[in-house]
Design a protein around this motif. Structure first.
Motif, mmCIF file in Angstrom:
data_model
loop_
_atom_site.group_PDB
_atom_site.id
_atom_site.type_symbol
_atom_site.label_atom_id
_atom_site.label_comp_id
_atom_site.label_asym_id
_atom_site.label_seq_id
_atom_site.Cartn_x
_atom_site.Cartn_y
_atom_site.Cartn_z
ATOM 1 N N ASN A 6 0.835 -1.188 0.000
ATOM 2 C CA ASN A 6 0.000 0.000 0.000
ATOM 3 C C ASN A 6 0.876 1.246 0.000
ATOM 4 O O ASN A 6 1.974 1.251 0.518
ATOM 5 N N VAL A 41 -4.314 9.189 -3.382
ATOM 6 C CA VAL A 41 -3.602 8.467 -4.431
ATOM 7 C C VAL A 41 -3.029 9.434 -5.457
ATOM 8 O O VAL A 41 -1.893 9.274 -5.918
ATOM 9 N N SER A 162 -4.864 3.706 -8.624
ATOM 10 C CA SER A 162 -6.005 2.829 -8.347
ATOM 11 C C SER A 162 -6.322 2.869 -6.857
ATOM 12 O O SER A 162 -5.414 2.885 -6.024
ATOM 13 N N LEU A 163 -7.616 2.878 -6.530
ATOM 14 C CA LEU A 163 -7.998 2.899 -5.115
ATOM 15 C C LEU A 163 -7.862 1.523 -4.479
ATOM 16 O O LEU A 163 -7.316 1.385 -3.394
ATOM 17 N N PHE A 164 -8.379 0.504 -5.166
ATOM 18 C CA PHE A 164 -8.354 -0.849 -4.627
ATOM 19 C C PHE A 164 -7.910 -1.828 -5.705
ATOM 20 O O PHE A 164 -8.291 -1.707 -6.869
ATOM 21 N N SER A 165 -7.129 -2.807 -5.297
ATOM 22 C CA SER A 165 -6.604 -3.797 -6.238
ATOM 23 C C SER A 165 -6.709 -5.188 -5.638
ATOM 24 O O SER A 165 -6.683 -5.348 -4.415
ATOM 25 N N THR A 170 -3.297 -7.776 -10.026
ATOM 26 C CA THR A 170 -1.919 -7.291 -10.138
ATOM 27 C C THR A 170 -0.985 -8.374 -10.678
ATOM 28 O O THR A 170 -0.082 -8.085 -11.460
ATOM 29 N N ILE A 198 2.632 1.290 -9.984
ATOM 30 C CA ILE A 198 1.247 1.076 -9.580
ATOM 31 C C ILE A 198 1.065 1.604 -8.162
ATOM 32 O O ILE A 198 1.769 1.189 -7.252
ATOM 33 N N THR A 200 -1.795 2.264 -5.069
ATOM 34 C CA THR A 200 -3.125 1.892 -4.596
ATOM 35 C C THR A 200 -3.199 2.116 -3.094
ATOM 36 O O THR A 200 -2.180 2.317 -2.430
ATOM 37 N N THR A 201 -4.405 2.104 -2.536
ATOM 38 C CA THR A 201 -4.573 2.280 -1.096
ATOM 39 C C THR A 201 -4.830 0.960 -0.387
ATOM 40 O O THR A 201 -4.647 0.860 0.819
ATOM 41 N N GLU A 202 -5.263 -0.056 -1.130
ATOM 42 C CA GLU A 202 -5.653 -1.302 -0.487
ATOM 43 C C GLU A 202 -5.582 -2.466 -1.465
ATOM 44 O O GLU A 202 -5.899 -2.312 -2.647
ATOM 45 N N THR A 203 -5.142 -3.626 -1.001
ATOM 46 C CA THR A 203 -5.202 -4.854 -1.796
ATOM 47 C C THR A 203 -6.048 -5.871 -1.035
ATOM 48 O O THR A 203 -5.847 -6.070 0.168
#
Length: 219
Positions: A6, A41, A162-165, A170, A198, A200-203
């Protein structure tokens, strides 16, 4: 193998993600949380852009040593959900140019297909902030990267916001372009050897694919 982490971790971020996922969150609160996450982001994406040192004179006549962004940056949103991130980018960079890509699944093959693409004419010489809030399967982003590279843009000049992945998305993105195709951001500021960044904030294994419907009020 873990491909990226993150971009940040803070109590504020956890609170916004909690409200974002809560099924009882109103649409107004959902949009507010989404816009705040987008801003976080986008700001981290701007930190990845090239800059040059400069010196300015203050109103009191003193010199101040600072930095400024180099010219040649732009945004590209993957329609429709990616358009939700455009205002967050414009709030930080008022005059930045933004291109668009429309990608949908083919009814017969279910493969991602490009229906529309419009970029600045000199896209091949720019650094691109590619905006797509939910990275689920990775198919849409893979197709967007393909279109951008066909227009002469080098993958190393693409920063995906991207906010969430999902781990699956990925990994799919990673494997499609070979093991040396990506650069994943680490919280300590270090990067592994690769090309695309890349952020993102969260996976999470389950991606909130309802983003577009809730954000634009079409659910």
């Amino acid at each position: 193998m873990e491909y990226f982490c993150n971009i940040i971790y803070s109590l504020e971020l956890v609170v916004f993600i909690y409200l974002y996922f809560h099924r009882s969150t109103s649409r107004g609160d959902f949009v507010f949380c989404a816009d705040r996450l987008i801003r976080l982001v986008v700001e981290e994406g701007l930190n990845q852009l090239p800059y040059s040192e400069c010196t300015v004179t203050t109103p009191t006549g003193h010199k101040y040593d600072g930095v400024k962004f180099e010219k040649g940056n732009c945004g590209v949103s993957i329609m429709r959900s990616g358009e939700a991130m455009e205002q967050g980018l414009r709030d930080c960079c008022r005059s930045i140019r933004i291109g668009k890509i429309l990608i949908q699944s083919d009814e017969d093959t279910q493969k991602a297909k490009v229906y529309y693409a419009k970029f600045p004419p000199d896209i091949s010489r720019r650094k691109v902030l590619l905006m797509y809030p939910i990275l689920s399967t990775g198919n849409t982003v893979i197709e967007a990267v393909r279109v951008l590279t066909e227009h002469g843009l080098q993958p190393k000049h693409i920063i995906l916001l991207s906010l969430f992945s999902t781990p699956h998305g990925t990994h799919h993105l990673y494997n499609t372009h070979s093991p040396t195709a990506f650069k994943f951001f680490q919280p300590n500021g270090k990067h592994c050897q690769s090309k695309i960044t890349i952020l993102t904030t969260e996976t999470h294994p389950v991606a909130p694919t309802h983003f577009g419907q809730r954000y634009f009020g079409t659910d």
